[in-house]
Design a protein around this motif. Structure first.
Motif, mmCIF file in Angstrom:
data_model
loop_
_atom_site.group_PDB
_atom_site.id
_atom_site.type_symbol
_atom_site.label_atom_id
_atom_site.label_comp_id
_atom_site.label_asym_id
_atom_site.label_seq_id
_atom_site.Cartn_x
_atom_site.Cartn_y
_atom_site.Cartn_z
ATOM 1 N N ALA A 25 0.761 -1.275 -0.024
ATOM 2 C CA ALA A 25 -0.133 0.050 -0.039
ATOM 3 C C ALA A 25 0.688 1.141 -0.043
ATOM 4 O O ALA A 25 1.841 1.129 0.552
ATOM 5 C CB ALA A 25 -0.968 0.190 1.203
ATOM 6 N N ALA A 26 0.243 2.277 -0.558
ATOM 7 C CA ALA A 26 0.965 3.578 -0.613
ATOM 8 C C ALA A 26 0.151 4.563 0.399
ATOM 9 O O ALA A 26 -0.889 4.294 0.513
ATOM 10 C CB ALA A 26 1.136 4.337 -2.049
ATOM 11 N N PRO A 27 1.012 5.567 1.090
ATOM 12 C CA PRO A 27 0.240 6.679 1.743
ATOM 13 C C PRO A 27 -0.676 7.513 1.027
ATOM 14 O O PRO A 27 -0.425 7.565 -0.162
ATOM 15 C CB PRO A 27 1.504 7.315 2.319
ATOM 16 C CG PRO A 27 2.535 6.551 2.113
ATOM 17 C CD PRO A 27 2.404 5.881 1.017
ATOM 18 N N GLU A 28 -1.803 7.852 1.615
ATOM 19 C CA GLU A 28 -2.691 8.785 0.960
ATOM 20 C C GLU A 28 -2.701 9.989 1.595
ATOM 21 O O GLU A 28 -1.959 10.038 2.652
ATOM 22 C CB GLU A 28 -4.155 8.121 1.108
ATOM 23 C CG GLU A 28 -4.304 6.598 0.702
ATOM 24 C CD GLU A 28 -5.760 6.149 0.939
ATOM 25 O OE1 GLU A 28 -6.546 6.969 1.695
ATOM 26 O OE2 GLU A 28 -5.998 5.151 0.222
ATOM 27 N N GLY A 29 -2.978 10.778 0.670
ATOM 28 C CA GLY A 29 -3.253 12.596 1.334
ATOM 29 C C GLY A 29 -1.945 13.045 1.120
ATOM 30 O O GLY A 29 -1.876 14.411 1.823
ATOM 31 N N LEU A 30 -0.857 12.565 0.414
ATOM 32 C CA LEU A 30 0.419 13.179 0.309
ATOM 33 C C LEU A 30 0.067 14.514 -0.999
ATOM 34 O O LEU A 30 -0.792 14.560 -1.736
ATOM 35 C CB LEU A 30 1.223 12.335 -0.063
ATOM 36 C CG LEU A 30 1.508 11.228 0.649
ATOM 37 C CD1 LEU A 30 2.393 10.029 0.224
ATOM 38 C CD2 LEU A 30 1.899 11.746 2.047
ATOM 39 N N PRO A 31 1.261 15.534 -0.854
ATOM 40 C CA PRO A 31 1.024 16.703 -1.831
ATOM 41 C C PRO A 31 1.633 16.064 -3.452
ATOM 42 O O PRO A 31 1.869 16.893 -3.949
ATOM 43 C CB PRO A 31 1.924 17.731 -1.024
ATOM 44 C CG PRO A 31 3.039 16.885 -0.199
ATOM 45 C CD PRO A 31 1.891 15.540 0.108
ATOM 46 N N TYR A 32 1.842 14.862 -3.237
ATOM 47 C CA TYR A 32 2.572 14.313 -4.521
ATOM 48 C C TYR A 32 2.157 12.491 -4.576
ATOM 49 O O TYR A 32 1.614 12.181 -3.663
ATOM 50 C CB TYR A 32 4.144 14.116 -4.445
ATOM 51 C CG TYR A 32 4.547 13.717 -3.077
ATOM 52 C CD1 TYR A 32 4.747 12.190 -3.165
ATOM 53 C CD2 TYR A 32 4.866 14.253 -1.947
ATOM 54 C CE1 TYR A 32 5.106 11.551 -1.823
ATOM 55 C CE2 TYR A 32 5.434 13.640 -0.855
ATOM 56 C CZ TYR A 32 5.577 12.299 -1.003
ATOM 57 O OH TYR A 32 6.164 11.568 0.202
ATOM 58 N N PRO A 33 2.305 12.251 -5.835
ATOM 59 C CA PRO A 33 1.469 10.926 -6.134
ATOM 60 C C PRO A 33 2.416 9.798 -5.489
ATOM 61 O O PRO A 33 3.699 9.847 -5.495
ATOM 62 C CB PRO A 33 1.437 11.062 -7.802
ATOM 63 C CG PRO A 33 2.396 11.831 -8.192
ATOM 64 C CD PRO A 33 2.373 12.994 -7.073
ATOM 65 N N ALA A 34 1.666 8.808 -5.192
ATOM 66 C CA ALA A 34 2.748 7.552 -4.608
ATOM 67 C C ALA A 34 1.885 6.568 -4.953
ATOM 68 O O ALA A 34 0.779 6.315 -5.199
ATOM 69 C CB ALA A 34 2.458 7.496 -2.815
ATOM 70 N N THR A 35 2.694 5.269 -4.943
ATOM 71 C CA THR A 35 2.334 4.034 -5.438
ATOM 72 C C THR A 35 2.798 2.982 -4.867
ATOM 73 O O THR A 35 3.770 3.000 -3.998
ATOM 74 C CB THR A 35 2.600 3.954 -7.090
ATOM 75 O OG1 THR A 35 1.564 2.787 -7.492
ATOM 76 C CG2 THR A 35 3.946 3.666 -7.411
ATOM 77 N N SER A 36 2.356 1.582 -5.012
ATOM 78 C CA SER A 36 2.976 0.404 -4.259
ATOM 79 C C SER A 36 3.264 -0.666 -5.311
ATOM 80 O O SER A 36 2.746 -0.700 -6.312
ATOM 81 C CB SER A 36 1.930 -0.088 -3.113
ATOM 82 O OG SER A 36 0.749 -0.601 -4.104
ATOM 83 N N LEU A 37 3.994 -1.677 -4.980
ATOM 84 C CA LEU A 37 4.093 -2.747 -5.748
ATOM 85 C C LEU A 37 2.763 -3.587 -6.266
ATOM 86 O O LEU A 37 2.466 -3.855 -7.438
ATOM 87 C CB LEU A 37 5.114 -3.670 -5.453
ATOM 88 C CG LEU A 37 6.625 -3.332 -5.324
ATOM 89 C CD1 LEU A 37 7.270 -4.326 -4.433
ATOM 90 C CD2 LEU A 37 7.153 -3.019 -6.420
ATOM 91 N N ALA A 38 1.978 -3.504 -5.201
ATOM 92 C CA ALA A 38 0.538 -4.218 -5.425
ATOM 93 C C ALA A 38 -0.178 -3.503 -6.607
ATOM 94 O O ALA A 38 -0.813 -3.965 -7.392
ATOM 95 C CB ALA A 38 -0.288 -4.205 -4.192
ATOM 96 N N THR A 39 -0.109 -2.004 -6.371
ATOM 97 C CA THR A 39 -0.839 -1.268 -7.396
ATOM 98 C C THR A 39 -0.290 -1.572 -8.754
ATOM 99 O O THR A 39 -0.996 -1.430 -9.902
ATOM 100 C CB THR A 39 -0.989 0.289 -6.838
ATOM 101 O OG1 THR A 39 -1.387 0.446 -5.898
ATOM 102 C CG2 THR A 39 -1.365 1.057 -7.917
ATOM 103 N N LEU A 40 0.978 -1.851 -8.894
ATOM 104 C CA LEU A 40 1.610 -1.899 -10.175
ATOM 105 C C LEU A 40 1.351 -3.332 -10.712
ATOM 106 O O LEU A 40 2.027 -3.512 -11.694
ATOM 107 C CB LEU A 40 3.208 -1.571 -10.029
ATOM 108 C CG LEU A 40 3.298 -0.059 -9.672
ATOM 109 C CD1 LEU A 40 4.809 0.078 -9.143
ATOM 110 C CD2 LEU A 40 3.027 0.769 -10.822
ATOM 111 N N GLY A 41 0.793 -4.201 -9.776
ATOM 112 C CA GLY A 41 0.648 -5.503 -10.428
ATOM 113 C C GLY A 41 1.884 -6.235 -10.321
ATOM 114 O O GLY A 41 1.901 -7.458 -10.856
ATOM 115 N N ALA A 42 2.776 -6.016 -9.226
ATOM 116 C CA ALA A 42 3.921 -6.638 -8.946
ATOM 117 C C ALA A 42 3.721 -7.707 -7.833
ATOM 118 O O ALA A 42 3.776 -7.057 -6.632
ATOM 119 C CB ALA A 42 4.916 -6.105 -9.009
ATOM 120 N N PRO A 43 3.546 -8.926 -7.658
ATOM 121 C CA PRO A 43 3.161 -9.829 -6.657
ATOM 122 C C PRO A 43 4.183 -10.371 -5.777
ATOM 123 O O PRO A 43 4.479 -11.451 -5.750
ATOM 124 C CB PRO A 43 2.597 -11.117 -7.430
ATOM 125 C CG PRO A 43 3.406 -11.145 -8.874
ATOM 126 C CD PRO A 43 3.628 -9.635 -9.159
#
Length: 255
Positions: free
Chosen positions: A144-162
């Protein structure tokens, strides 16, 4: 665990010989640059490497670039090269003459598709024996990536990397060994920075750098051999920056 960096530094002050990793699946007191809180839910990777290098103090900052190159290489191996899309905020990197999903953002972030995937925090402290202990903290958004940040964030799960955190840590530890050998107690700093430069996000793009004395806008030209961000301002001056918060693309042009 509260903070892997804190645990690592406590070990350093207690006389630990160093070259020791401290890792956790969750941190409750993680932090980033300038004391900012860094959220780390269960399943993300928090890892800190404590070292007491036999290198000149002036060259120890180069370890941050070693960490960046090692982490970039590890994550690039884990994330498939397919389905490449444009980076958020104009922060694409390059690889093999084309766009890369994984890129390094000066001074201490790793981006995936332009969003923050991982961060690095370097801390130093003089030990009672007079030697300098270095703790290199690395946080990777695995589940998971932090939410509510002033810049975009992502995670391996979001990128489809298992991959899970232990798999990411294994890849990171392997890459670290190779990159640390290249660094060679500071003698190979220029080689490491050249590798960092090859994976840098935003070279040639408009950039805004938030510093203590205001915002500098211009074109991100390169990273010099000392690790400084080189920006060419509107008047053509080349300015070397040692520290600051960097924004690319649309954000950089806002007045």
């Amino acid at each position: 665990m509260g903070s892997t960096n804190a645990e690592a530094m406590n070990a350093a002050m207690s006389g630990d010989a160093g070259k020791t990793w401290f890792a956790a699946l969750q941190q409750t007191e993680g932090r980033g640059r300038r004391g900012r809180a860094w959220e780390s839910p269960h399943g993300n990777l928090a890892a800190s490497l404590m070292m007491v290098p036999d290198a000149p103090a002036a060259g120890l900052a180069g370890l941050g670039f070693v960490a960046g190159v090692a982490l970039n290489a590890a994550l690039a191996r884990l994330i498939p090269a397919a389905a490449i899309r444009g980076g958020i905020d104009g922060a694409d990197g390059t690889a093999g003459g084309g766009r890369a999903r994984i890129a390094l953002k000066w001074p201490n972030d790793v981006l995936a598709d332009g969003a923050k995937l991982a961060g690095i925090l370097l801390e130093a402290q003089k030990r009672p024996d007079g030697r300098t202990a270095i703790v290199i903290g690395i946080g990777v958004n695995v589940v998971a990536a932090p939410e509510g940040l002033p810049y975009p964030a992502t995670s391996l799960a979001t990128l489809g990397a298992p991959f899970d955190a232990p798999s990411v840590f294994e890849a990171l530890a392997e890459s670290w060994v190779e990159c640390y050998e290249i660094w060679n107690n500071g003698a190979g700093t220029s080689r490491i920075i050249n590798r960092w430069r090859q994976s840098a996000a935003g070279i040639g793009a408009e950039v805004a750098v938030q510093r203590g004395d205001g915002v500098l806008r211009g074109i991100f030209e390169t990273i010099d051999d000392a690790g400084h961000l080189i920006v060419r301002d509107d008047e053509g001056h080349r300015i070397a920056i040692a520290a600051g918060d960097v924004h690319f693309g649309t954000t950089a042009t806002l007045r």
